[in-house]
Motif scaffolding. Structure first.
Motif, mmCIF file in Angstrom:
data_model
loop_
_atom_site.group_PDB
_atom_site.id
_atom_site.type_symbol
_atom_site.label_atom_id
_atom_site.label_comp_id
_atom_site.label_asym_id
_atom_site.label_seq_id
_atom_site.Cartn_x
_atom_site.Cartn_y
_atom_site.Cartn_z
ATOM 1 N N SER A 1 24.063 -30.551 -36.191
ATOM 2 C CA SER A 1 22.619 -30.561 -35.879
ATOM 3 C C SER A 1 21.947 -29.309 -36.426
ATOM 4 O O SER A 1 20.889 -29.380 -37.054
ATOM 5 C CB SER A 1 22.366 -30.558 -34.369
ATOM 6 O OG SER A 1 22.953 -31.646 -33.745
ATOM 7 N N ASN B 1 6.759 -31.927 -25.904
ATOM 8 C CA ASN B 1 7.887 -32.014 -26.825
ATOM 9 C C ASN B 1 7.686 -31.197 -28.090
ATOM 10 O O ASN B 1 8.628 -30.764 -28.727
ATOM 11 C CB ASN B 1 8.131 -33.494 -27.167
ATOM 12 C CG ASN B 1 9.399 -33.690 -27.949
ATOM 13 O OD1 ASN B 1 10.194 -32.769 -28.021
ATOM 14 N ND2 ASN B 1 9.577 -34.854 -28.520
ATOM 15 N N GLY C 1 7.020 -28.269 -28.417
ATOM 16 C CA GLY C 1 7.491 -26.904 -28.239
ATOM 17 C C GLY C 1 8.726 -26.568 -29.050
ATOM 18 O O GLY C 1 8.751 -25.575 -29.778
ATOM 19 N N PHE C 2 9.758 -27.406 -28.968
ATOM 20 C CA PHE C 2 10.994 -27.133 -29.679
ATOM 21 C C PHE C 2 10.768 -27.231 -31.187
ATOM 22 O O PHE C 2 11.333 -26.471 -31.962
ATOM 23 C CB PHE C 2 12.084 -28.120 -29.239
ATOM 24 C CG PHE C 2 13.466 -27.699 -29.632
ATOM 25 C CD1 PHE C 2 14.131 -26.712 -28.926
ATOM 26 C CD2 PHE C 2 14.116 -28.293 -30.707
ATOM 27 C CE1 PHE C 2 15.412 -26.318 -29.279
ATOM 28 C CE2 PHE C 2 15.399 -27.902 -31.068
ATOM 29 C CZ PHE C 2 16.044 -26.914 -30.351
ATOM 30 N N ILE D 1 13.108 -28.421 -24.128
ATOM 31 C CA ILE D 1 11.723 -28.853 -23.988
ATOM 32 C C ILE D 1 11.661 -30.242 -23.359
ATOM 33 O O ILE D 1 10.859 -30.502 -22.487
ATOM 34 C CB ILE D 1 11.001 -28.852 -25.358
ATOM 35 C CG1 ILE D 1 11.231 -27.527 -26.087
ATOM 36 C CG2 ILE D 1 9.528 -29.148 -25.184
ATOM 37 C CD1 ILE D 1 10.635 -26.314 -25.419
ATOM 38 N N LEU E 1 12.859 -32.843 -35.072
ATOM 39 C CA LEU E 1 14.144 -32.674 -34.412
ATOM 40 C C LEU E 1 15.042 -33.854 -34.767
ATOM 41 O O LEU E 1 14.736 -34.986 -34.419
ATOM 42 C CB LEU E 1 13.887 -32.630 -32.908
ATOM 43 C CG LEU E 1 15.032 -32.170 -32.046
ATOM 44 C CD1 LEU E 1 15.384 -30.728 -32.331
ATOM 45 C CD2 LEU E 1 14.652 -32.331 -30.585
ATOM 46 N N ASN F 1 17.639 -20.835 -27.628
ATOM 47 C CA ASN F 1 16.938 -21.853 -26.839
ATOM 48 C C ASN F 1 17.822 -23.026 -26.457
ATOM 49 O O ASN F 1 17.350 -23.970 -25.829
ATOM 50 C CB ASN F 1 15.757 -22.392 -27.652
ATOM 51 C CG ASN F 1 14.459 -21.742 -27.235
ATOM 52 O OD1 ASN F 1 14.094 -21.834 -26.078
ATOM 53 N ND2 ASN F 1 13.795 -21.083 -28.160
ATOM 54 N N ILE F 2 19.095 -23.018 -26.891
ATOM 55 C CA ILE F 2 19.988 -24.150 -26.626
ATOM 56 C C ILE F 2 21.074 -23.713 -25.639
ATOM 57 O O ILE F 2 22.062 -23.086 -26.035
ATOM 58 C CB ILE F 2 20.619 -24.668 -27.947
ATOM 59 C CG1 ILE F 2 19.510 -25.060 -28.935
ATOM 60 C CG2 ILE F 2 21.554 -25.831 -27.675
ATOM 61 C CD1 ILE F 2 19.995 -25.496 -30.305
ATOM 62 N N PRO F 3 20.911 -24.024 -24.334
ATOM 63 C CA PRO F 3 21.879 -23.552 -23.333
ATOM 64 C C PRO F 3 23.325 -23.938 -23.652
ATOM 65 O O PRO F 3 24.233 -23.135 -23.429
ATOM 66 C CB PRO F 3 21.388 -24.212 -22.042
ATOM 67 C CG PRO F 3 19.922 -24.408 -22.247
ATOM 68 C CD PRO F 3 19.776 -24.724 -23.711
ATOM 69 N N TYR F 4 23.551 -25.155 -24.181
ATOM 70 C CA TYR F 4 24.934 -25.572 -24.452
ATOM 71 C C TYR F 4 25.592 -24.703 -25.525
ATOM 72 O O TYR F 4 26.788 -24.446 -25.468
ATOM 73 C CB TYR F 4 24.988 -27.061 -24.861
ATOM 74 C CG TYR F 4 26.401 -27.558 -25.077
ATOM 75 C CD1 TYR F 4 27.327 -27.591 -24.035
ATOM 76 C CD2 TYR F 4 26.836 -27.985 -26.340
ATOM 77 C CE1 TYR F 4 28.619 -28.027 -24.226
ATOM 78 C CE2 TYR F 4 28.133 -28.434 -26.532
ATOM 79 C CZ TYR F 4 29.022 -28.456 -25.476
ATOM 80 O OH TYR F 4 30.306 -28.892 -25.678
ATOM 81 N N VAL G 1 6.758 -32.756 -18.838
ATOM 82 C CA VAL G 1 7.529 -31.891 -19.731
ATOM 83 C C VAL G 1 7.716 -32.558 -21.088
ATOM 84 O O VAL G 1 7.591 -31.930 -22.133
ATOM 85 C CB VAL G 1 8.899 -31.545 -19.094
ATOM 86 C CG1 VAL G 1 9.774 -30.815 -20.089
ATOM 87 C CG2 VAL G 1 8.693 -30.681 -17.862
ATOM 88 N N ILE G 2 7.967 -33.879 -21.061
ATOM 89 C CA ILE G 2 8.191 -34.589 -22.319
ATOM 90 C C ILE G 2 6.965 -34.508 -23.220
ATOM 91 O O ILE G 2 7.073 -34.433 -24.438
ATOM 92 C CB ILE G 2 8.583 -36.053 -22.041
ATOM 93 C CG1 ILE G 2 10.004 -36.070 -21.504
ATOM 94 C CG2 ILE G 2 8.493 -36.908 -23.295
ATOM 95 C CD1 ILE G 2 10.442 -37.391 -20.940
ATOM 96 N N ASP H 1 23.226 -25.543 -17.867
ATOM 97 C CA ASP H 1 23.976 -25.013 -19.006
ATOM 98 C C ASP H 1 24.282 -26.075 -20.056
ATOM 99 O O ASP H 1 24.705 -25.747 -21.166
ATOM 100 C CB ASP H 1 25.301 -24.412 -18.541
ATOM 101 C CG ASP H 1 25.086 -23.108 -17.794
ATOM 102 O OD1 ASP H 1 24.060 -22.454 -18.046
ATOM 103 O OD2 ASP H 1 25.941 -22.764 -16.970
#
Lengths: 161, 161
Positions: free
Chosen positions: B90, B17, B19-20, A72, B102, B39-42, B13-14, A66
């Motif tokens: 942001s 990158n 993707g975002f 990504i 980003l 797409n941003i859990p926080y 995964v990096i 969370d």
């Protein structure tokens, strides 16, 4: 008394402000701060834990999906790193103060040094100065090595009765 | 290729990158930023919402029991106010940039002006300067009136390709 009419539910709650300070006083006397932490919903939301090492305190933010900001990479959101460090600073000060007043944060300055990866994060604080009215706390956060911090911050607190 | 052996799941995964940034580019082209936020859990954790008003963006943190820091007052925890303002900065920058990179936060300075009560909180940002490498964003947060902010902050971002 007729002037009680203007007491809204909110102001009524504020008048019980001593409650949190009672919890704090009890924690300071017993040295057991987990009940204080349990009283802070935001601490539970982000999943903050701590470990006392003598007078030092190690704060720990376990890996938590969370708290991701960039899914990504994946990387922890800067906001949660900042929030974790702010909360750590408040708690560290409360654990090391000799009075049971709730410190109020005046300001907070944060430098991001490295990307916060999606893994466990740790923070340690130092009280640089505690006067009668203002305290100055420094906070360092790291993930893999204490000597490679991901962020460093400082905060001023107002200590009121 | 034999050197693929050292690619851990994390580094794999990096390498994706982009993707975002693809999600960001799509949002900038369509003007529809909700999928980016999803797409941003926080952002979901603290419950951040936003409203576009022309080029301005109003960020909104609805009253949420999980964001409480002092349950007696009750007051929002400073950490969640800071996190909300960092995330708003942001997002505001991403919504107003003409490139799909980003932004990486370099630093964040926050002054608390009033207690954050347990009610809806709003934030607005201004990009003071956007160079080719660094952007400077100011953030104000308020609850009852825009002219009585509860906190004011500024952030620097690194804009990299």
């Amino acid at each position: 008394m007729s002037d009680q009419k203007i007491v809204t539910p909110d102001t009524a709650v504020i008048q019980q402000n001593g409650g949190f300070e009672d919890v704090l006083r009890e924690a300071q006397q017993s040295g057991e701060f987990q009940p204080l932490l349990d009283n802070i919903p935001y601490a539970n939301l982000i999943g903050l834990k701590f470990q006392r090492l003598g007078n030092d305190v190690l704060f720990h933010l376990p890996k938590n999906d969370d708290n991701i900001g960039n899914p990504i990479l994946p990387a922890i959101h800067g906001g949660v790193i900042g929030g974790f460090m702010e909360l750590s600073a408040s708690l560290h000060l409360m654990m090391n103060m000799d009075c049971a007043t709730l410190p109020k944060m005046i300001d907070f300055s944060l430098d991001y040094l490295r990307a916060g990866r999606h893994q466990d994060t740790y923070a340690e604080c130092q009280v640089w100065r505690q006067g009668t009215r203002v305290a100055n706390v420094a906070i360092n956060a790291w993930q893999t090595e204490r000597s490679s911090p991901i962020a460093t911050a400082r905060a001023h607190f107002l200590l009121t009765k």
